[in-house]
Design a protein around this motif. Structure first.
Motif, mmCIF file in Angstrom:
data_model
loop_
_atom_site.group_PDB
_atom_site.id
_atom_site.type_symbol
_atom_site.label_atom_id
_atom_site.label_comp_id
_atom_site.label_asym_id
_atom_site.label_seq_id
_atom_site.Cartn_x
_atom_site.Cartn_y
_atom_site.Cartn_z
ATOM 1 N N SER A 47 -0.748 -0.548 -6.658
ATOM 2 C CA SER A 47 -1.993 0.345 -6.388
ATOM 3 C C SER A 47 -2.591 0.928 -7.646
ATOM 4 O O SER A 47 -3.785 1.507 -7.556
ATOM 5 N N PRO A 75 2.669 3.021 -10.414
ATOM 6 C CA PRO A 75 2.702 4.311 -9.617
ATOM 7 C C PRO A 75 4.149 5.011 -9.627
ATOM 8 O O PRO A 75 5.004 4.554 -9.188
ATOM 9 N N SER A 77 7.040 7.635 -8.583
ATOM 10 C CA SER A 77 7.566 8.024 -7.471
ATOM 11 C C SER A 77 8.910 8.805 -7.289
ATOM 12 O O SER A 77 9.876 8.578 -6.620
ATOM 13 N N TRP B 126 10.867 6.344 -11.146
ATOM 14 C CA TRP B 126 10.424 5.272 -9.977
ATOM 15 C C TRP B 126 11.543 5.195 -9.161
ATOM 16 O O TRP B 126 12.938 5.236 -9.674
ATOM 17 N N LYS B 128 13.304 3.098 -5.940
ATOM 18 C CA LYS B 128 13.363 2.024 -5.092
ATOM 19 C C LYS B 128 14.203 2.072 -3.957
ATOM 20 O O LYS B 128 15.199 2.799 -4.097
ATOM 21 N N TRP B 137 10.020 -1.096 -4.238
ATOM 22 C CA TRP B 137 9.548 0.243 -5.043
ATOM 23 C C TRP B 137 8.621 1.153 -4.375
ATOM 24 O O TRP B 137 7.499 0.535 -4.117
ATOM 25 N N VAL B 138 8.890 2.389 -4.179
ATOM 26 C CA VAL B 138 7.982 3.335 -3.486
ATOM 27 C C VAL B 138 6.643 3.523 -4.049
ATOM 28 O O VAL B 138 6.497 3.593 -5.417
ATOM 29 N N SER B 139 5.680 3.348 -3.200
ATOM 30 C CA SER B 139 4.265 3.626 -3.697
ATOM 31 C C SER B 139 3.591 2.333 -4.612
ATOM 32 O O SER B 139 2.659 2.714 -5.064
ATOM 33 N N ALA B 140 4.435 1.376 -5.058
ATOM 34 C CA ALA B 140 3.806 0.423 -5.825
ATOM 35 C C ALA B 140 2.652 -0.391 -5.381
ATOM 36 O O ALA B 140 1.642 -0.503 -6.097
ATOM 37 N N HIS B 141 2.457 -0.538 -4.036
ATOM 38 C CA HIS B 141 1.532 -1.343 -3.409
ATOM 39 C C HIS B 141 0.685 -0.316 -2.656
ATOM 40 O O HIS B 141 1.035 0.432 -1.861
ATOM 41 N N PRO B 142 -0.661 -0.760 -2.390
ATOM 42 C CA PRO B 142 -1.516 0.167 -1.560
ATOM 43 C C PRO B 142 -1.020 -0.043 0.022
ATOM 44 O O PRO B 142 -0.476 -1.119 0.239
#
Lengths: 79, 142
Positions: A47, A75, A77, B126, B128, B137-142
């Motif tokens: 992202s 990102p 978290s 971060w 996971k 991994w939370v929020s890593a990808h759109p």
């Protein structure tokens, strides 16, 4: 320079830390980003990907010195 | 503005929620407001087995101190606490504690909200999520 990998970037790169004193041709954050993206294309799927120089977020135009500690900041978290 | 705000800022393996009243208690404070973040059992209806937290510790502590600097300017507070857990955390375990104490309740309520919102946005930590058959991994990808 020392490069630290956190979160998903550590999983993608497969390292926690790389001692990259040989990377003399890397002058800026943007150049390091391009090199890492070419070597680890999955970084481009994230992202966002920020870089820190010596524990401070840095823009792509900012210069990197051989003694800097660089960190990849995917990102966040927490919480 | 209050110039003597005390701050407790830590990254720890185990958070002790029972200590927080004493940590924020202050003779000048008539109000103490605390937020706990905890491990929830499910994400989007998928059962979570546990969470793993990691931090870029030096930078995280620096950012947490920066948040404390900001709220010291915004509100009259006597004490502030910002603690986050690292490592593996089971369902119902606490993962973050933020709070503030102040003479009256408005300041500590507002500061507490600001603390958790800003921590989630800025501090390099971060999370996971582990499911029975997957890890993300939370929020890593759109």
């Amino acid at each position: 320079m020392k490069i630290l990998f956190f979160g998903i970037t550590r999983d993608i790169v497969g390292e926690t830390m790389v001692d990259a004193r040989d990377l003399k041709e890397i002058g800026t954050v943007g150049e390091l980003r391009d090199l890492l993206n070419a070597k680890y294309p999955r970084l481009k799927d994230l992202s966002s990907l920020n870089f820190a120089i010596n524990e401070e977020l840095a823009e792509d135009f900012e210069a990197i010195s051989v003694n800097d500690e660089i960190a990849l900041i995917p990102p966040v978290s927490g919480g | 503005m209050e110039v003597n705000m005390e701050r407790i800022i830590e990254l720890v393996e185990d958070l002790d929620p029972g200590k927080v009243y004493d940590e924020l208690s202050h003779p000048g404070s008539g109000a103490i407001c605390v937020f706990f973040g905890a491990v929830r059992e499910a994400t989007k209806k998928r059962k979570v087995s546990h969470l793993f937290f990691e931090a870029y510790e030096n930078m995280a502590l620096k950012e947490m101190n920066r948040i404390a600097d900001e709220i010291e300017q915004k509100w009259d507070l006597n004490k502030v606490i910002i603690k986050h857990a690292v490592g593996n955390k089971k369902v119902q375990e606490p993962v973050v504690i933020v709070g503030a104490s102040s003479a009256h309740r408005d300041s500590s309520f507002e500061a507490c909200r600001y603390l958790i919102d800003t921590l989630k946005e800025k501090v390099p930590i971060w999370k996971k999520e582990f499911f029975d058959d997957d890890e993300v991994w939370v929020s890593a990808h759109p």
